[in-house]
Write a protein that holds these residues in place. Sequence first.
Motif, PDB file in Angstrom:
ATOM      1  N   VAL B 109       0.755  -1.244   0.003  1.00 21.15           N
ATOM      2  CA  VAL B 109      -0.158  -0.189  -0.182  1.00 21.15           C
ATOM      3  C   VAL B 109       0.816   1.396   0.066  1.00 21.15           C
ATOM      4  O   VAL B 109       0.604   2.164  -0.721  1.00 21.15           O
ATOM      5  N   ILE B 110       2.142   1.168   0.887  1.00 19.78           N
ATOM      6  CA  ILE B 110       2.798   2.458   0.908  1.00 19.78           C
ATOM      7  C   ILE B 110       3.464   2.687  -0.415  1.00 19.78           C
ATOM      8  O   ILE B 110       3.618   3.557  -0.946  1.00 19.78           O
ATOM      9  N   TYR B 113       1.148   4.148  -2.826  1.00 19.65           N
ATOM     10  CA  TYR B 113       0.860   5.580  -2.610  1.00 19.65           C
ATOM     11  C   TYR B 113       2.084   6.378  -2.918  1.00 19.65           C
ATOM     12  O   TYR B 113       1.942   7.534  -3.791  1.00 19.65           O
ATOM     13  N   HIS B 114       3.231   5.804  -3.077  1.00 22.86           N
ATOM     14  CA  HIS B 114       4.345   6.613  -3.582  1.00 22.86           C
ATOM     15  C   HIS B 114       4.486   6.363  -4.985  1.00 22.86           C
ATOM     16  O   HIS B 114       4.702   7.620  -5.439  1.00 22.86           O
ATOM     17  N   ALA B 132      -4.200   5.430  -5.529  1.00 19.95           N
ATOM     18  CA  ALA B 132      -3.390   4.687  -4.651  1.00 19.95           C
ATOM     19  C   ALA B 132      -4.068   3.333  -4.314  1.00 19.95           C
ATOM     20  O   ALA B 132      -3.703   2.284  -4.144  1.00 19.95           O
TER      21      ALA B 132
END
Lengths: 681, 221, 314
Positions: B109-110, B113-114, B132
């Motif tokens: 997920v991170i 998002y990035h 995202a």
Amino acid sequence: MMLTPIETASACVLGLLLIVVLAGILHRKQRLLLPVCFSLASAASLLTVVAGGLAVANGLTEQVVMLIGLPDLPFHLRLDPLSGFFLTVIGLLAFFVSIYSIGYVKGFLGRRSVTSLVIFYCLFLAGMFMVVLSDDALIFLISWEVMAAASYFLVVFEDEQVENRRAAFLYMVVAHVGAIAILLSFGVLAGLATGFGSFSGYTFDAMRSAHFPVEWATAAFLLSFFGFAAKAGVVPLHVWLPEAHPVAPSNISALMSGVMLKTAIYGIIRITFDLIRVFPWWWGAIVLIFGLVSAVMGVLYALMQHDLKRLLAYHSVENIGIILIGIGLAMIFTSFKLPLLAALALTAGIYHTLNHAMFKGLLFMGAGAVLHATHERNMEEMGGLIHLMPWTAVLFLIGCISISALPPFNGFVSEWLTFQAFLLSPSLPSPLLKLLIPMGAALLALTGALAAACFVKAFGVTFLGHWRGHHASRVVETGWMMRLGMIMAALTCLLLGVFPTLVIGWMDAVPEQLIGSGLGATAGTFGWMWLTPVAYERASYSGPIVFFGILSVVVAAYLLLHVRPGAIHRAPIWDCGFQKINQRMQYNATSFSMPIRRIFGFLFSVREQVRLSPQTPHRAFPRRIHYYLRVRDRFWGWLYRPVIEASFWVSRKVGRLQQGRIQAYLIYSFVTIIVLLVFLG
Amino acid sequence: MNLSVAANINSFLAALVLLTAFGMLVQRRMYGLIHLFAWQGLFLSVSTAIVGFVAGKHHLYISSLLTLSLKVVLLPYILHVLIHRLRIQKEVETVVNVPLTMLIGIGLVIFSYHLTAPVRELSTLVTRSTLAVALATVMIGLLMMITRRHAVTQIIGFLAMENGLFFAATSATYGMPLVVELGVALDILIAAFIFGIFFFHIHTTFDSLDVEKMARLKESD
Amino acid sequence: MNVYPLLIEVLQVLILLSAAPAFVGWVRVLKCWSQGRSSAGVFQPYRDLAKLFSKDVVLAENASWIFRFTPYLVFGAAVLAGGIIPILSTDLPLAATADVIVLVALFAIARFFTALAGMDIGTAFGGMGSSREMTIASLAEPAMLMAIFTMSLASRSTSLSQMAQAVLSGQPVLRPSIAFALLAFVLIALAETGRIPVDNPATHLELTMIHEAMILEYSGRHLALIEWASMMKLFLFAALGIAAFAPWGISTTDAFLPVLAAFIFMTLKLGVAGVVLVLIETGLAKMRLFRLTEFLGSAFLLATLGMLSYFILE
């Protein structure tokens, strides 16, 4: 005549060196040597505390150029708030431990000469004081080596045992690999400060005023971080620590774990915040990640131990990790130009430095007292010591509560501040960091809770329950000198926990010096009772109210329930009507950590075997069960064994050069000279 | 219903889609898995309808209905029947342990998002922040296919991936053209039938739907 | 100086002391109803406590001062926490004593001593309970912190009063982050207060008990204090959840009428919290110890998703 702080501190170092001479003179009178030398050492330590404390409180910076040194390269000393703070930390614990040592070292009298212990003890202290006082690379490295060498001889003090010699050797190797890295790092910095043509770049002042290209600064930072990490026992360079600390005499373990590791922290702060000053954010991320890994791995390894001092040594790895978390966050915040948050994180880091020195010193002193009384380091053979050693039990318990980060003791305050620094990470401009840094907070929470589990185990197995050993030994409470050292450390733990606002106000000069912003204005807005690190709307804590609040409820409840005299009957333990409960049925250290071992087992190499005795008629009715458990550090196999094997391989290859014939050696020298002449000529 | 409320609800639905994706990642029971998949379809369909309303694109209502009928009703029903017929064990075996899978999922997920940060900067749509989540759903679907052994769970992982793609299309560009969407829906349907047939074949050959057993197809070495 | 806040402070502690057994009684009554048993009434816990207080204490021969000190400490920590959590009003003089992290740590010190007391006698049960309790606590802690992190994102504070005020004064928005944090909090609260599926407060079966195993050797007034404290802990976790997630009704002033209204709201909300707790407990079965990593892992996951969705979606 009034001495300035730096003169006082230098006088103390000189005094310690004089004690070394005195110890040599008194060598034949061991009974006299011991109290005289250690009380003098404690007095010297107390004086450095005064000097350091004053320097921090007044935010003074003083410099001295010494007359001695190499030709044209005089030694520089400097006392600024940062070194003053570390001077205070080292001096305070050295003061407690010196008093403790008067009682503790007595145990060696009659068995062996303690002169060497006293000499190296004083050299060790002097080395540590000089490390934080030095203001040029040369004297820094000399003091660093004095400290390392003295501690080597202290580790190897009981040198008749093979394991001690092996541990000390490992310690020496890692310390020197680290020292080389630090030397190289200073070389890079000094070279860039004034160019490689002159030598004047070796002073810290020259480095401070220089501007470093980022790639060279990075090289210097990475080298020095490696070197200091090796000294501090950061995972994966921690393997020497659990070997060397347990085998040293306990007063030495207390100093090594409590303050020697802190000199490495000092070095990291000095190089990054003071000498290089401008750095990219990912340096902070590196420090933060190594800190987190050390914290979690340190506490998990600690949980697997059943040797009391080894367990404590692994906890040093954990706590160094927590300190590095604070420093790493401070570096990240600094590079994003958030000075208030950086000040908070740095304060958390150095507060934990102070706290760790106190409670780890206390715990090692307590472990020393237990070792002194039982001659046993293995917790599986202990138990029920609270009845035999009530003083040690209470003091050790205070250490346990402090290190487990439970209010109202000191470990909690610094971890709480670190959490606050974590909670403020959403103000960072980088979206990726915003999402990743909270994970670090979760890992820190895991560390704290696991530490509590570990100290329930350490205290519960050692001091509670029944004696587990095979023969009940004659255990007696420790003497007053040892108790006194521990009592003072325990009181410091409590005071640091209950009055954090005052402490933060005192140490505010350090972040002011390094970051240009302090917490003093915001932390103490509401007086000494309330700690409001950033703003009261954000978070607040009151150590005095938590402490006295719980205390008053406890007292009130106790008094109310004792209005009517209710009888307390003592009865044997209820054994459920089966056979009598004996001491082998208790939970021990291995069984206590079993659930955690199973959950986090993948991080270790665990070998577990249950073997039934051969004459068992049926699996369900075993006569005898043999249980075998071995938990090993995975890093040993991953990192160290390859290095060791490679170095053996290289040495075998190099060994071929050895011919045993003088002509061959002459040829080597001749060829070398020729080559040098060709290249240099 | 004004725009900000709609965006708010849409965000909430995105969060629920993400939650169901994680739920599927860690769910051990086969029926639970199918139910979660159906829920995800439902959230997706509601979200599509809301986006259609906000953006004024009426073909999104059709794809919302399509999603509802296909992913909430038909496919779960088919899978249900399949499990029932084949008498598959209900416990799902995992290759990697569950907490670790969760942590990898969080990392994904991170990461997504990035990855989508630049798009978020450029886009002006109300739904841009859900991109995202959509990408993460795709990745989690793939992760699910990697970590599970059972053929049926792998199919569900595949379908979850498709959900993520669909969601991404809605949130990044307010949906694909209707023709494309119809085509994709048809593909999914056909894929489901083909999978069904394959399951029967795998089942009759290996007496199990454990895809690890397929390693036996390799020439012995 | 205004005495009203102090008065409310005292009132809150009194409510905590007196209402905690009733709350536990209410949960037990509901549970009996849901399982078709007849109940002993809401007031049974009071009778239990009174009975225990009037009995003599029987101590094991080798019990040390830790064993005798622990009940008082556990009780003290719970009472202090009652003065900090805004139950009736957010305007408490002691509210600034501790933020949520300190509150969690207050419960942690009570747990630390309970675990030590479990090991003090040297029975196998005590050690087993301590070991399990500390394991569960260490798995719950990261999830708890992550939930706190998520809650503090919206209110920009970790102080409970500030959190409650932020919710009260803000616009009602559908926040996925708060919803996730609430779910995570419920799971953690189940673990921290030792309810099903983590621990079963009603059983004394040796293989399943955790909290009860640690306090197995207690009797008389010591046991009464510990029981009372654990009732208060349940009450406090409900109050904590209410203050952080649903503070509507909690007074922000110290006037009489809002406080009275807050009391009524509190009663209602606690009643609902009891129903939710019973629904969870009847719906789930006690988990195996090593399944708890997944349970608490899910709590952590939910809290983290809350944090992520705050940044991604809000």
